[in-house]
Scaffold this motif. Structure first.
Motif, PDB file in Angstrom:
ATOM      1  N   ALA A  22     147.443  84.620   6.212  1.00 33.75           N
ATOM      2  CA  ALA A  22     147.421  85.864   6.968  1.00 33.75           C
ATOM      3  C   ALA A  22     148.843  86.403   7.048  1.00 33.75           C
ATOM      4  O   ALA A  22     149.806  85.640   7.032  1.00 33.75           O
ATOM      5  N   CYS A  23     148.967  87.724   7.103  1.00 33.26           N
ATOM      6  CA  CYS A  23     150.297  88.308   7.215  1.00 33.26           C
ATOM      7  C   CYS A  23     150.809  88.123   8.644  1.00 33.26           C
ATOM      8  O   CYS A  23     150.045  87.763   9.539  1.00 33.26           O
ATOM      9  N   SER A  24     152.087  88.394   8.847  1.00 33.76           N
ATOM     10  CA  SER A  24     152.677  88.089  10.146  1.00 33.76           C
ATOM     11  C   SER A  24     152.154  88.960  11.286  1.00 33.76           C
ATOM     12  O   SER A  24     152.189  88.545  12.441  1.00 33.76           O
ATOM     13  N   CYS A  25     151.635  90.144  10.995  1.00 34.87           N
ATOM     14  CA  CYS A  25     151.093  90.972  12.079  1.00 34.87           C
ATOM     15  C   CYS A  25     149.597  90.725  12.286  1.00 34.87           C
ATOM     16  O   CYS A  25     149.000  91.204  13.241  1.00 34.87           O
ATOM     17  N   GLY A  26     148.974  89.981  11.372  1.00 33.16           N
ATOM     18  CA  GLY A  26     147.572  89.606  11.531  1.00 33.16           C
ATOM     19  C   GLY A  26     146.558  90.664  11.121  1.00 33.16           C
ATOM     20  O   GLY A  26     145.369  90.493  11.339  1.00 33.16           O
ATOM     21  N   THR A  27     147.001  91.745  10.513  1.00 38.89           N
ATOM     22  CA  THR A  27     146.088  92.815  10.109  1.00 38.89           C
ATOM     23  C   THR A  27     145.183  92.397   8.954  1.00 38.89           C
ATOM     24  O   THR A  27     143.999  92.710   8.935  1.00 38.89           O
ATOM     25  N   CYS A  28     145.747  91.678   8.001  1.00 41.62           N
ATOM     26  CA  CYS A  28     144.943  91.294   6.842  1.00 41.62           C
ATOM     27  C   CYS A  28     145.269  89.882   6.388  1.00 41.62           C
ATOM     28  O   CYS A  28     146.316  89.324   6.711  1.00 41.62           O
ATOM     29  N   GLN A  50     149.537  93.231  -0.201  1.00 40.57           N
ATOM     30  CA  GLN A  50     150.654  93.568   0.683  1.00 40.57           C
ATOM     31  C   GLN A  50     150.115  94.324   1.883  1.00 40.57           C
ATOM     32  O   GLN A  50     149.370  95.302   1.730  1.00 40.57           O
ATOM     33  N   CYS A  51     150.459  93.860   3.058  1.00 35.26           N
ATOM     34  CA  CYS A  51     150.038  94.523   4.286  1.00 35.26           C
ATOM     35  C   CYS A  51     150.833  95.807   4.462  1.00 35.26           C
ATOM     36  O   CYS A  51     152.055  95.818   4.330  1.00 35.26           O
ATOM     37  N   LYS A  52     150.113  96.897   4.738  1.00 37.63           N
ATOM     38  CA  LYS A  52     150.806  98.179   4.912  1.00 37.63           C
ATOM     39  C   LYS A  52     151.418  98.306   6.300  1.00 37.63           C
ATOM     40  O   LYS A  52     152.244  99.171   6.544  1.00 37.63           O
ATOM     41  N   VAL A  53     150.981  97.462   7.218  1.00 36.56           N
ATOM     42  CA  VAL A  53     151.481  97.532   8.591  1.00 36.56           C
ATOM     43  C   VAL A  53     152.830  96.824   8.726  1.00 36.56           C
ATOM     44  O   VAL A  53     153.808  97.394   9.181  1.00 36.56           O
ATOM     45  N   CYS A  54     152.904  95.560   8.268  1.00 34.82           N
ATOM     46  CA  CYS A  54     154.162  94.812   8.399  1.00 34.82           C
ATOM     47  C   CYS A  54     154.921  94.707   7.078  1.00 34.82           C
ATOM     48  O   CYS A  54     156.069  94.291   7.057  1.00 34.82           O
ATOM     49  N   GLY A  55     154.271  95.077   5.968  1.00 40.08           N
ATOM     50  CA  GLY A  55     154.947  95.073   4.681  1.00 40.08           C
ATOM     51  C   GLY A  55     155.007  93.725   3.994  1.00 40.08           C
ATOM     52  O   GLY A  55     155.559  93.586   2.915  1.00 40.08           O
TER      53      GLY A  55
HETATM   54 ZN   LIG Z   1     150.654  92.691   8.419  1.00 39.41          ZN
END
Ligand SMILES: [Zn+2]
Length: 66
Positions: free
Chosen positions: A28-34, A10-15
């Protein structure tokens, strides 16, 4: 030896929770962090920092009875 039952983080930035369901299923998550990859073969994580995601994968220890 470990068997992978679920490959997700789970991405901590976009959840967003992302899961790789097969070896070449790169998500990839929607914000692209991970992002995750590897499906049930290997746990591949792509992120700038390990602190940017929560590990949600489920693995099972395989006991060799030989
Ligand atoms: Zn994210």
């Amino acid at each position: 030896m470990e068997k992978i039952l679920k490959n997700c983080i789970q991405c901590k930035v976009c959840g967003e929770v992302i899961e790789s369901k097969s070896v070449y299923d790169f998500k990839a998550c929607s914000c692209g962090t991970c992002s995750v990859d590897g499906g049930l073969e290997y746990l591949r994580r792509v992120a700038d920092d390990k602190k940017s995601y929560v590990e949600l994968s489920i693995t099972e220890e395989i006991i060799d009875t030989k």
